[in-house]
Write a protein that holds these residues in place. Structure first.
Motif, short mmCIF file in Angstrom:
data_model
loop_
_atom_site.label_atom_id
_atom_site.label_comp_id
_atom_site.label_asym_id
_atom_site.label_seq_id
_atom_site.Cartn_x
_atom_site.Cartn_y
_atom_site.Cartn_z
N LYS A 148 40.23 -20.29 -15.94
CA LYS A 148 38.85 -19.87 -15.53
C LYS A 148 37.92 -19.41 -16.62
O LYS A 148 39.10 -18.68 -17.59
N TYR A 149 37.14 -19.07 -16.46
CA TYR A 149 36.55 -17.96 -17.44
C TYR A 149 36.12 -16.53 -17.22
O TYR A 149 36.93 -16.46 -15.27
N PRO A 150 34.95 -16.04 -18.18
CA PRO A 150 35.51 -14.55 -17.67
C PRO A 150 34.65 -14.25 -15.58
O PRO A 150 35.10 -12.96 -15.28
N ARG A 151 33.80 -14.93 -15.47
CA ARG A 151 33.25 -14.44 -14.26
C ARG A 151 34.04 -14.58 -13.39
O ARG A 151 33.80 -14.18 -12.48
N GLN A 152 35.41 -15.46 -13.28
CA GLN A 152 35.82 -16.04 -12.47
C GLN A 152 37.27 -14.54 -12.50
O GLN A 152 38.01 -14.46 -11.88
N LEU A 153 37.63 -14.38 -13.57
CA LEU A 153 38.61 -12.68 -13.19
C LEU A 153 37.94 -11.69 -13.13
O LEU A 153 37.09 -11.50 -13.20
N SER A 154 39.07 -10.79 -12.39
CA SER A 154 39.44 -9.48 -12.23
C SER A 154 39.07 -8.49 -13.69
O SER A 154 39.12 -9.41 -14.69
N PRO B 67 37.08 -4.05 -28.13
CA PRO B 67 36.26 -3.39 -27.91
C PRO B 67 36.80 -2.81 -26.26
O PRO B 67 37.26 -3.29 -25.14
N GLN B 68 35.74 -1.92 -25.80
CA GLN B 68 35.49 -1.31 -24.16
C GLN B 68 34.90 -2.04 -23.21
O GLN B 68 36.01 -2.32 -22.28
N ASP B 69 34.33 -3.32 -24.04
CA ASP B 69 33.72 -4.21 -22.54
C ASP B 69 34.69 -5.62 -22.84
O ASP B 69 33.93 -7.06 -22.42
N TYR B 70 35.29 -5.52 -24.28
CA TYR B 70 36.75 -6.75 -23.75
C TYR B 70 35.86 -8.50 -24.67
O TYR B 70 36.89 -8.74 -25.41
N GLY B 71 34.33 -7.99 -24.72
CA GLY B 71 33.71 -9.11 -25.72
C GLY B 71 34.03 -10.40 -25.80
O GLY B 71 34.27 -10.99 -26.62
N LEU B 72 34.67 -10.61 -24.41
CA LEU B 72 34.84 -12.52 -24.19
C LEU B 72 33.43 -13.15 -24.12
O LEU B 72 32.88 -12.60 -23.31
#
Length: 251
Positions: free
Chosen positions: A130-136, A80-85
């Motif tokens: 890493k977790y999503p918040r730690q990723l670009s 999806p557009q928001d990646y759904g992680l």
């Protein structure tokens, strides 16, 4: 795993919502081991068409048939557009979970080794804890695509997967996607507003008009060698076809 060999036939498909016609009388085929892009103005029903192909919605009329049973029986991966992680899953766990849900069982050592290879090929190995918040944004996007590849799906659907990335990151992500896609060559359909991206990444471009969404034309990409993105970007053929499609969408 064997290379995907599925085939879709869309015949006279229309879709209505609250008595409004979103898509009207679409007919086309999707051949195995190819990439297709959907382009068109806002309101053309591109995301709705992805949902129909993925079995998330049913046509109001017409049929979508495959060589492997009904649409609902197909193994489909969706980006999806928001990646759904999920915020509580690390990169590695997200990809492993995608694979285990698809296979409906415990993964073997060989499966886990293949996931490690996938993370490395998608330039995610050093970020695996890493977790999503730690990723670009680019890294999150690659995780979503890696997760979809891990499912070994019959059909890969992507809704504007590269749209949130800057030009440099987008080109890198496109190259990584194509490199991995070559391994199993899943039948792929993606939505994009970037005409150049549609031409460079796909084998065929399906152009939709709006209100209601109808097929205005289906165009073959001039580039058989998708991997040479940099050289293809300098081609006069890209410039000419981009201008022609831009005129078709706006006119």
């Amino acid at each position: 795993m064997s290379i995907s060999n599925n085939h879709y036939q869309v015949t006279n498909v229309s879709y209505q919502l609250n008595e409004q016609t979103i898509l009207s009388n679409l007919s086309f085929e999707l051949e195995p081991r190819k990439i297709y892009s959907l382009i068109g103005p806002s309101g053309a029903g591109k995301t709705t068409l992805l949902s129909l192909l993925g079995g998330l919605k049913k046509p109001t009329s017409g049929t979508i048939e495959t060589k492997k049973g009904t649409v609902e029986e197909q193994k489909v991966a969706f980006v999806p557009q928001d990646y759904g992680l999920l915020p509580w899953q690390t990169v590695q766990k997200a990809v492993v979970k995608g694979a285990s849900l698809s296979q409906k069982g415990k993964l073997s050592a060989l499966d886990l080794a293949e996931i490690d290879e996938l993370l490395k090929q998608m330039a995610l190995w050093e970020h695996r804890k890493k977790y999503p918040r730690q990723l670009s944004g680019g890294q999150q996007q690659r995780v979503a695509i890696a997760r979809s590849f891990a499912t070994h799906a019959d059909l890969l659907l992507m809704d504007e997967p590269f749209s949130a990335l800057d030009a440099f990151t987008r080109e890198k992500a496109q190259q990584l996607f194509l490199s991995r896609w070559q391994k199993l060559k899943p039948l792929t359909v993606f939505v994009t507003h970037d005409i150049e991206e549609a031409i460079l990444l796909s084998d065929q471009i399906i152009v939709l008009s709006a209100n209601p969404g109808e097929i205005s034309q289906i165009v073959d990409s001039p580039f058989e060698d998708k991997m040479n993105l940099h050289e293809n970007r300098q081609s006069m053929a890209l410039f000419e076809l981009t201008n022609a499609l831009r005129g078709a969408i706006s006119g």
